[in-house]
Design a protein around this motif. Sequence first.
Motif, PDB file in Angstrom:
ATOM      1  N   LYS A  36      33.849  56.267  42.868  1.00  0.00           N
ATOM      2  CA  LYS A  36      34.710  55.085  43.005  1.00  0.00           C
ATOM      3  C   LYS A  36      36.015  55.215  42.239  1.00  0.00           C
ATOM      4  N   SER A  93      30.537  47.316  44.333  1.00  0.00           N
ATOM      5  CA  SER A  93      30.959  47.276  45.731  1.00  0.00           C
ATOM      6  C   SER A  93      31.351  48.687  46.181  1.00  0.00           C
ATOM      7  N   ASN A 143      33.612  50.508  47.539  1.00  0.00           N
ATOM      8  CA  ASN A 143      35.011  50.781  47.864  1.00  0.00           C
ATOM      9  C   ASN A 143      35.598  51.619  46.737  1.00  0.00           C
ATOM     10  N   SER A 195      36.896  45.408  49.173  1.00  0.00           N
ATOM     11  CA  SER A 195      35.478  45.768  49.280  1.00  0.00           C
ATOM     12  C   SER A 195      35.120  46.052  50.735  1.00  0.00           C
ATOM     13  N   GLU A 211      31.982  38.890  47.236  1.00  0.00           N
ATOM     14  CA  GLU A 211      30.971  39.253  46.265  1.00  0.00           C
ATOM     15  C   GLU A 211      30.221  38.035  45.706  1.00  0.00           C
ATOM     16  N   HIS A 263      42.519  44.840  41.944  1.00  0.00           N
ATOM     17  CA  HIS A 263      41.403  44.667  42.858  1.00  0.00           C
ATOM     18  C   HIS A 263      41.814  44.290  44.265  1.00  0.00           C
TER      19      HIS A 263
HETATM   20 MG    MG Z   1      34.104  45.503  43.286  1.00  0.00          MG
END
Ligand code: MG
Length: 311
Positions: A45, A132, A134, A140, A168, A220
């Motif tokens: 990630k 997540s 991604n 995500s 989420e 994010h």
């Molecule tokens: Mg995340």
Amino acid sequence: MRISLSQAVQNLQQGQVVAVPTETVYGLAASLSSVEGIEKVFALKKRPPANPLIIHVPEIAAILPYVKEAPPFFQELAYGFWPGPLTLILPIKEELIPAVARAGLPTAGFRVPKHPLTLELLRQTGPLVMPSANLSGRPSATIPEHVEEDFGEAVPVLEGGACQKGVESTILMYEQEKWVIVRLGSLAPDAFKMALGYAPAIVQKEAAEKPLCPGQLFRHYAPRAHLTLGGKLPMQAGTFILGFSDRYYPFQHRVIHLGSSHNPAQVAERLYYCLRQLDQEGAQEAWVDMNFPREGLWLTIAERLERAAQS
Ligand code: MG
Ligand code: TXA
């Protein structure tokens, strides 16, 4: 590559990483008992090591051995919302959970997800850490194709269809005699009134020294396109718009529909899909219709869009 449940179990038991569906977003799973697997999750990630992971279990009883002392109303929250899109941050017995998984904190996040395939997987593998699925900073993943966009062949996917919730889990922590929301999510603040007798306060942006939720410090959910949130609608032809299906925008614009402006659940479900769609279509700039209420699930949608627009 898509793999079967039994293959996923085998990979996870061997310390490998597998993308798995949940009702919120796809997760990038590794076994809690494999430090090597957990390290692979961070590496794949490109996730900052200071950002801890959520531990997923198939039932409430599986959490209790790790917990040092359950805060008041733990039972009400656990039995009221699990399986479901809630994560509780709890004080833990540190010797039982590898420090890499929890960024060295004396607490850990726990969740019982609500997806039949994933619950079956968890019953066979035991606890899994799952951020997540991604690349750090990207929107995500809510369908298997999103995982493949970010990780290609490096991560096999347990196919579980499109995620129903699309955003989420809501994260709660017990601080100074009250539960507070440290990350807005799929459960709106009001959802907790019955269980707690109050809607938990939203404590999102903390003094940088001691954030309640380390993840809030990092960038994010961002597409490659630069997002303009609300304000004057650009008139330039061909402008990308993230908007609502029940509103009209100038015809020469390219509108990507988030869903109905009366249906926040639908908008949440489609949010990351639409952010990724901007990239698919090569958008450099997009204007976002922010004309919606700031209540309930809309709060989460607004927060995700605000973070997606940060650069
Ligand atoms: Mg995340
Ligand atoms: O819906 C979800 O929660 C998804 C699915 C896969 O379950 N998972 C997810 O994980 O969103 P991730 O890693 O993208 O976000 C986890 C958040 C991060 O912001 C992290 O900082 C916070 O949880 N977190 C984890 N452990 C924590 C702890 N001990 N204290 C405070 N925050 C914690």
